[in-house]
Design an enzyme around this catalytic site. Sequence first.
Site, PDB file in Angstrom:
ATOM      1  N   ASP A  22      45.455  29.188  44.662  1.00  0.00           N
ATOM      2  CA  ASP A  22      44.504  29.825  45.587  1.00  0.00           C
ATOM      3  C   ASP A  22      44.549  29.226  46.990  1.00  0.00           C
ATOM      4  OD1 ASP A  22      43.492  31.411  43.436  1.00  0.00           O
ATOM      5  OD2 ASP A  22      42.285  29.703  42.800  1.00  0.00           O
TER       6      ASP A  22
ATOM      7  N   GLU B 234      40.537  41.364  45.121  1.00  0.00           N
ATOM      8  CA  GLU B 234      40.089  40.011  45.453  1.00  0.00           C
ATOM      9  C   GLU B 234      41.087  39.384  46.422  1.00  0.00           C
ATOM     10  OE1 GLU B 234      39.729  38.231  41.596  1.00  0.00           O
ATOM     11  OE2 GLU B 234      41.880  38.045  41.307  1.00  0.00           O
TER      12      GLU B 234
END
Length: 518
Positions: free
Chosen positions: A33, A196
């Site tokens: 991430d 997302e």
Amino acid sequence: MEVNYNLLSKKGFWGDQGDGTYVNPVLPGDYSDPDVIRVGDDYYGISSTLHCSPGMAVLHSKDLVNWRMIGHVVDDLTSIGPEYSYNRMNRYGRGVWAGAIRFHRDKFWVYFFTPDEGLFMSTAADPAGPWEPLHQVWAVSGWDDCCPFWDDDGQGYFVATNFADNYNIHLFKLSEDGKELLHDSDTIIHQYKGSEANKLYKINGYYYFFHSEVRLEEGVEVRVVMMLRAEYIYGPYEEKEIIHTHGKEIDREPNQGGLVQTVSGDWYFISHQGMGGHEGRPLHLLPVTWVDGWPIIGNDTDDDGIGEMVWGGKKPINGHPETVLSTNDDFDRAALEPYWEWNHQPRADKWSLTERPGYLRLYACQPIDKDHFFTVCNVISQRAYRTVHNEATVKIDISGMADGQEAGLCHFAQTYCTIGVQQQNGTRVLKFNNSGTIEWGPQITVCTLWLRSVWNIDGINRFEYSVDGDHFTSFGDAYQLGWGNYRGDRIGLYSYNCESEQGYIDVDRFCYETAGAR
């Protein structure tokens, strides 16, 4: 002759090749991430840490290829909530998820969600820290993948996904100090299955909203990287796919990440990729080109306006030191090196760098559940990398052990495997434990012991031990390093006692050697 970077990557090459080129991944370990920014001629990134403490890793680079960890944003995970504490350890696979880093008003700002406790933020003048005490912006569950953005007039905005509500993506205004969402400004700006990985940019007068979503391509569900573009922040937005993804087995689905522009004006995309392997989700670097006001990530090999995965190429910037993954920690500093992270928040009174200077003292704690490794507190670990040869050796003084205590070297993800010493009735015996399958070894009569883990590019591990530091003996079966709780394998140290709060070990030295980038 054209270089086959994909083949080099499969063979275990990675990062800076020393000849002005690089091979993906640029970091062959679990840096999931990521987000990235440039401040001056320095590049700073963050990476989610989930249930590991300290939380939210901070990285630095001068060339986007060679990276090193410089700190963390969250010192104490219990500032998020009590489930992260050593006496609960109830946030595996949750905790600090994807966030964003920005530079605004001469400060670094980091925002992130945890899926259970809500939205948090912190600021720092120096990205290496110290960071301001964590501030909870919003107590809420079911949200993730957020990004702040400050417009030219100073107004702050914030984008995030409500994955609990059909993956609706919301846009809010921020308060002047950035510590509140102005909920009366809440607007849903996009929705698609699995939407997302949100980032928001303003480039050449246009607002660009980056995200990924799950689409059906060639009969297979894959995560697709998308960009929305508009003249006004609330839209209407145009939509475009900016890189093809072909599944985890082919290109490992580059998706979560951030765009960044170099001083010279070139654009790049820092991303994680993963296929559920023992290395987790490694860090990759892809070139970005702009065509008709749209970014194309990777190479547009078939001229369809959509990029393809790039496995290496020319470095963005030359002249900076190459990344060294190897770590040799003598524990002679006042603080732990930033590559160390604990499994959940450790018990502060059960470890020390000062009680015996030059050693890490690990006291034994009683697990929450007897003989359940994932309830053992104060397990300290670091990322296990994917290179052609990996070797971690620890030298420990076991003279302070007590009856009922076990301590040693471990690997863990979804499963675990340990090599250690267990003491009963004053006798210490070598012990191998593969997720509950135990093999007993010889009695250990010395006070100093060396334990070693060796694994290859496929993550096949073998443990060894030595009583003199020179001659090592293999012990236990082979163990397959793995993936679990959204993390790759961790290599670490443990010490616990199921009978009492007695005993300790002193860690003299931890040496972790990996194969180079080429």
